[in-house]
Design an enzyme around this catalytic site. Structure first.
Site, PDB file in Angstrom:
ATOM      1  N   ARG B 240       0.857  -1.188   0.000  1.00 29.36           N
ATOM      2  CA  ARG B 240       0.000   0.000   0.000  1.00 29.36           C
ATOM      3  C   ARG B 240       0.891   1.235   0.000  1.00 29.36           C
ATOM      4  O   ARG B 240       1.555   1.515   0.996  1.00 29.36           O
ATOM      5  CB  ARG B 240      -0.896  -0.022   1.244  1.00 29.36           C
ATOM      6  CG  ARG B 240      -2.061   0.951   1.195  1.00 29.36           C
ATOM      7  CD  ARG B 240      -2.664   1.143   2.573  1.00 29.36           C
ATOM      8  NE  ARG B 240      -1.794   1.961   3.397  1.00 29.36           N
ATOM      9  CZ  ARG B 240      -1.777   1.952   4.729  1.00 29.36           C
ATOM     10  NH1 ARG B 240      -2.579   1.158   5.395  1.00 29.36           N
ATOM     11  NH2 ARG B 240      -0.946   2.744   5.402  1.00 29.36           N
ATOM     12  N   HIS B 244      -3.471   4.973   4.864  1.00 37.16           N
ATOM     13  CA  HIS B 244      -4.736   4.240   4.880  1.00 37.16           C
ATOM     14  C   HIS B 244      -5.791   4.961   4.037  1.00 37.16           C
ATOM     15  O   HIS B 244      -6.477   4.363   3.230  1.00 37.16           O
ATOM     16  CB  HIS B 244      -5.211   4.088   6.321  1.00 37.16           C
ATOM     17  CG  HIS B 244      -6.552   3.464   6.415  1.00 37.16           C
ATOM     18  ND1 HIS B 244      -6.808   2.198   5.946  1.00 37.16           N
ATOM     19  CD2 HIS B 244      -7.730   3.950   6.897  1.00 37.16           C
ATOM     20  CE1 HIS B 244      -8.089   1.917   6.148  1.00 37.16           C
ATOM     21  NE2 HIS B 244      -8.663   2.952   6.720  1.00 37.16           N
ATOM     22  N   TYR B 252       4.359   5.756   9.860  1.00 39.70           N
ATOM     23  CA  TYR B 252       4.795   4.463  10.417  1.00 39.70           C
ATOM     24  C   TYR B 252       5.419   3.554   9.367  1.00 39.70           C
ATOM     25  O   TYR B 252       6.000   2.530   9.686  1.00 39.70           O
ATOM     26  CB  TYR B 252       3.594   3.764  11.076  1.00 39.70           C
ATOM     27  CG  TYR B 252       2.339   3.799  10.216  1.00 39.70           C
ATOM     28  CD1 TYR B 252       2.143   2.876   9.192  1.00 39.70           C
ATOM     29  CD2 TYR B 252       1.379   4.802  10.388  1.00 39.70           C
ATOM     30  CE1 TYR B 252       1.022   2.923   8.385  1.00 39.70           C
ATOM     31  CE2 TYR B 252       0.256   4.863   9.578  1.00 39.70           C
ATOM     32  CZ  TYR B 252       0.080   3.922   8.577  1.00 39.70           C
ATOM     33  OH  TYR B 252      -1.018   3.982   7.764  1.00 39.70           O
TER      34      TYR B 252
HETATM   35  C1  LIG Z   1     -14.585  -5.328  11.009  1.00 40.83           C
HETATM   36  C2  LIG Z   1     -13.900  -4.015  10.829  1.00 40.83           C
HETATM   37  N1  LIG Z   1     -13.110  -3.524  11.803  1.00 40.83           N
HETATM   38  C3  LIG Z   1     -12.475  -2.349  11.634  1.00 40.83           C
HETATM   39  C4  LIG Z   1     -12.619  -1.629  10.480  1.00 40.83           C
HETATM   40  C5  LIG Z   1     -11.897  -0.296  10.305  1.00 40.83           C
HETATM   41  N2  LIG Z   1     -10.921  -0.427   9.208  1.00 40.83           N
HETATM   42  C6  LIG Z   1     -11.195  -0.078   7.949  1.00 40.83           C
HETATM   43  S1  LIG Z   1      -9.997  -0.452   6.880  1.00 40.83           S
HETATM   44  C7  LIG Z   1      -9.002  -1.053   8.112  1.00 40.83           C
HETATM   45  C8  LIG Z   1      -7.672  -1.621   7.776  1.00 40.83           C
HETATM   46  C9  LIG Z   1      -7.841  -2.705   6.781  1.00 40.83           C
HETATM   47  O1  LIG Z   1      -6.638  -3.312   6.447  1.00 40.83           O
HETATM   48  P1  LIG Z   1      -6.572  -4.423   5.338  1.00 40.83           P
HETATM   49  O2  LIG Z   1      -7.706  -5.368   5.512  1.00 40.83           O
HETATM   50  O3  LIG Z   1      -5.228  -4.998   5.327  1.00 40.83           O
HETATM   51  O4  LIG Z   1      -6.870  -3.646   3.980  1.00 40.83           O
HETATM   52  P2  LIG Z   1      -6.061  -2.412   3.350  1.00 40.83           P
HETATM   53  O5  LIG Z   1      -6.581  -1.168   3.990  1.00 40.83           O
HETATM   54  O6  LIG Z   1      -4.637  -2.641   3.609  1.00 40.83           O
HETATM   55  O7  LIG Z   1      -6.415  -2.462   1.907  1.00 40.83           O
HETATM   56  C10 LIG Z   1      -9.635  -0.969   9.335  1.00 40.83           C
HETATM   57  C11 LIG Z   1      -9.073  -1.387  10.615  1.00 40.83           C
HETATM   58  C12 LIG Z   1     -13.494  -2.161   9.509  1.00 40.83           C
HETATM   59  N3  LIG Z   1     -13.740  -1.515   8.355  1.00 40.83           N
HETATM   60  N4  LIG Z   1     -14.101  -3.351   9.690  1.00 40.83           N
END
Ligand SMILES: Cc1ncc(C[n+]2csc(CCOP(=O)(O)OP(=O)(O)O)c2C)c(N)n1
Lengths: 325, 394
Positions: B240, B244, B252
């Site tokens: 990525r 975020h 980080y």
């Molecule tokens: C069940 C749940 N918990 C927390 C969140 C908040 N949240 C949104 S995206 C994210 C990180 C997701 O990381 P990843 O699955 O690795 O996907 P990336 O953002 O790296 O594409 C979090 C913690 C959420 N959307 N759903």
């Protein structure tokens, strides 16, 4: 007309819907070979086959999730929770995926989620709950809590045919205790309509599920002992709420008591009281009163559970207070 | 299946469209025109594009928030995404929801995600199982981040899919960061794909920045799913390259890591490949870029022309009041699933013989041992062999 138990009536309704429409499929834990923990779906697997009656892993999120996917294809999945208490495990799928789907992107979710709820059978804190209000508070769902056998059959049919997601809470205390004549054939009881189960002019009791019988018992005794004639309304569907029937009865009796087995704070009685304040304040001769379970988890030991639950005496006492007001 | 020259260029077009559309959205964000957050898939375009490109029109996807490329390949226009992000009346959700949260059951076969990570996995399992029930050989594909793969519903969904051999392809995009959380706080396993073993399904690792490799492994998984052999978990290793979301400077993430992955950019890498293999000319490339440029200008204009929604729309559409037709589209005769059942079921292929026995009416034991309808012949054979060996041992 055959006499069926509440449980048989639900089973019959499900069976007839499966016969009527090949789009109806079922999934849940131990519903196939075993016929369901309470045997609601006994015989379904051998009659309808393993393509339509799916035993699943112990995965409430997968059960609801898969039902969502199937319903998006125009199927009519009916998913069983072994005990409705486990609906908590699928809370997210239900309140976020299911309930918001049509509103957010116009995708209807025509599924039914059903299972045994309620106390009075000493099931303890995790096999006795009435979690309906979590879902009554969720726009997009329909919530049905039948009390009678004929109603249960007619309502499960309506639930399956409804284009919206329906939560169908079967009170396990009633499964084998309630026996009544159930009309043969395709009799559908529409969702969202309450029924007056006893007429009376002095006050109105609004209730649903197992508490219907508690109210009817109390009403009978009040009539005999006090000459107090209570109207008893069985809501049948909690969401959408049939306000008209409640308000119509209130216009005749001017006093209203709400009785539910669910706990007190945030229970349906509060909502009904608010509706009356807004829409029929002038009709009231006394404050809306309520008889409910205590604001505690459902306790296990019989004397504790009896203390926790409403009963006819508690209802009679409240009704007398209300009548005297 | 070998890709034609034309298809090679299409892959390039979609990846670039994905990236340039996100550049456009970033500009809108800087102009304060985006409502809410903006998420980027910079450096992950190959995965969205190639996995969706490996599907047929009849197949289903459920995008996650970074899978812009996927919905483009599936037939949405850039204006749809621009309007989603700017909360316009003309957006696919009419302003009811934003970002990649939209879908279309009838034409495009896209299932809208919800924010809660992982929930799409059982839903897409249901799509796959439902399609098979209706006699349709359709595949359901969805994505999950390595962070989202830590949810309980990931396990429930993938396990159920595996048990039922659902035609599901699950693409796990391991971009090393879940918000600020690195992978070693997400799993103790070496690879996320290793989890597949626990479900009894294939787990495949692919270089997520190699569009052709992603295409190849997805195609295999899709073919497997369509054959009825069940789900595949594909772990696409990637990175990525933005925070975020726009608000997150991602302090980080160490600089060396960022540098390393910038050098592995999937689009630059693919350009080099196309040039080396002489699949295009500089002129051809410029034509594609110019086309995207023109298209995006038109798309932006169309999106900007859309008004914001009328406020009272907020109160509409909680229930379906008959506004949507609900009809199952059968590709086999529904008689096959109506009692009495005397047609062997495809759905049940390869499952537990005990269940199949309970599921069909009892029959007299035949002289010679035969395989029950719906039973797994291979397993039965193995069982017979075992009992024979046991007998011999005695
Ligand atoms: C069940 C749940 N918990 C927390 C969140 C908040 N949240 C949104 S995206 C994210 C990180 C997701 O990381 P990843 O699955 O690795 O996907 P990336 O953002 O790296 O594409 C979090 C913690 C959420 N959307 N759903």
């Amino acid at each position: 007309m055959p006499t069926l138990t509440y449980l048989q009536a639900i089973g019959r309704g499900l069976w007839e819907e499966m016969e009527r429409d090949p789009a109806v499929v079922m999934l849940g834990e131990d519903i196939g070979v075993y016929g369901g923990a309470f045997k609601v779906t006994e015989g379904f697997l051998s009659h309808f086959g393993p393509e339509r009656v799916l035993d699943t892993p112990i995965s409430e999120n997968a059960i609801v999730g898969a039902a969502i996917g199937m319903s998006y294809l125009g199927l009519r999945p009916v998913a069983e929770f072994q005990f409705i208490d486990f609906i908590a495990c699928a809370f997210n799928q239900i309140t976020n995926f299911v309930a918001k789907s049509h509103y957010r992107w116009g995708a209807p979710v025509p599924l039914v989620l059903r299972g045994p709820c309620g106390g009075g059978v000493h099931g303890g804190p995790f096999h006795s709950q009435n979690p309906e209000m979590y879902f009554v508070h969720t726009p997009g769902l329909k919530v049905v809590c039948p009390a009678g056998a004929a109603d249960a059959k007619g309502l499960i049919k309506a639930a399956i045919r409804d284009p919206n997601p329906v939560l169908f809470f079967e009170h396990k205390f009633l499964y084998r205790r309630i026996k009544e004549e159930v009309p043969d054939g395709d009799v559908v009881v529409p969702l969202g309509q309450a029924a007056v189960k006893r007429e009376g002019k002095h006050l109105t009791m609004v209730t649903y599920a197992a508490m219907l019988y508690t109210c009817l018992e109390a009403a009978e005794k009040l009539s005999q002992q006090d000459g107090l004639e209570c109207e008893v309304i069985d809501l049948r569907t909690l969401l959408p709420l049939d306000k008209e029937t409640i308000l119509g009865s209130l216009k005749r009796t001017n006093k209203l008591l709400v009785v539910h087995e669910d706990t007190r704070t945030g229970g349906l009685a509060g909502e009904i009281a608010a509706v009356i304040m807004e829409e029929a304040f002038e009709e009231l001769d006394a404050p809306v009163m309520r008889v409910t379970s205590l604001d505690t988890p459902v306790p296990y030991s019989p004397p504790l559970e009896e203390y926790f639950l409403p009963n006819a005496e508690k209802v009679m006492k409240a009704a007398r207070d209300l009548a005297r007001y | 299946m070998e890709l034609t020259k034309q298809q090679h260029l299409e892959l390039y077009y979609w990846m670039q469209l994905n990236r340039k559309l996100e550049d456009l959205l970033t500009n809108l964000f800087r102009q304060n025109k985006i409502v809410g957050g903006l998420y980027s898939s910079l450096g992950q375009e190959a995965i969205s594009v190639a996995t969706t490109y490996a599907l047929e029109k009849r197949d289903w996807i459920a995008p996650m928030i970074r899978n812009l490329g996927a919905v483009l390949v599936k037939g949405y226009q850039p204006r749809d995404l621009i309007m989603q992000y700017t909360a316009k009346a003309g957006s696919p959700t009419g302003g009811k929801d934003g970002t990649a949260h939209f879908g279309d059951l009838k034409q495009k076969r896209v299932i809208s995600p919800i924010s809660m990570l992982g929930d799409l996995i059982p839903v897409m399992t249901g799509i796959g199982l439902g399609a098979r029930y209706l006699g349709r050989e359709e595949v359901a594909l969805t994505w999950i981040g390595e962070g989202g793969s830590s949810t309980g519903v990931f396990h429930e969904g993938l396990n159920f899919a595996a048990v039922r051999k659902a035609p599901l392809v699950l693409v796990l995009e391991n971009n090393l960061w879940a918000y600020s959380t690195p992978i070693y706080l997400q799993t103790a396993a070496k690879h996320f794909a290793d989890r597949a073993k626990g479900y009894g399904i294939p787990g495949v690792i692919v270089d997520g920045n190699d569009v052709l490799e992603v295409y190849r492994v997805t195609q295999e998984a899709v073919a497997r799913a369509r054959r009825g052999d069940g789900p595949t978990l594909i772990e696409a290793k990637t990175f990525r390259r933005k925070g975020h979301a726009q608000h997150d400077p991602a302090k980080y993430v160490p600089q060396w890591m960022l540098k390393e992955w910038e050098a592995k950019d999937p689009i630059l890498r693919y350009e080099k490949h196309l040039t080396e293999k002489k699949l295009w000319t500089e002129k051809g490339k410029q034509e594609i870029l110019a086309r995207i440029d023109t298209e995006l200008k038109q798309e932006l204009a169309a999106a900007e022309a859309s008004p914001l929604p009328q406020p009272e729309v907020a109160a509409q559409g909680v229930y379906c009041d008959g506004c949507h037709e609900i009809r199952a589209e059968w590709k086999r005769s529904p008689d096959e699933v109506k009692p009495p059942r005397n047609i062997p079921s495809k759905w049940f292929k390869g499952r537990d013989p005990a269940l199949a026995v309970a599921a069909i009416p009892p029959v007299a034991k035949p002289e010679k041992e035969t395989v029950m309808v719906g039973a797994n012949p291979r397993r039965e054979k193995k069982q017979r062999k075992q009992t024979k060996q046991e007998r011999q041992r005695k």
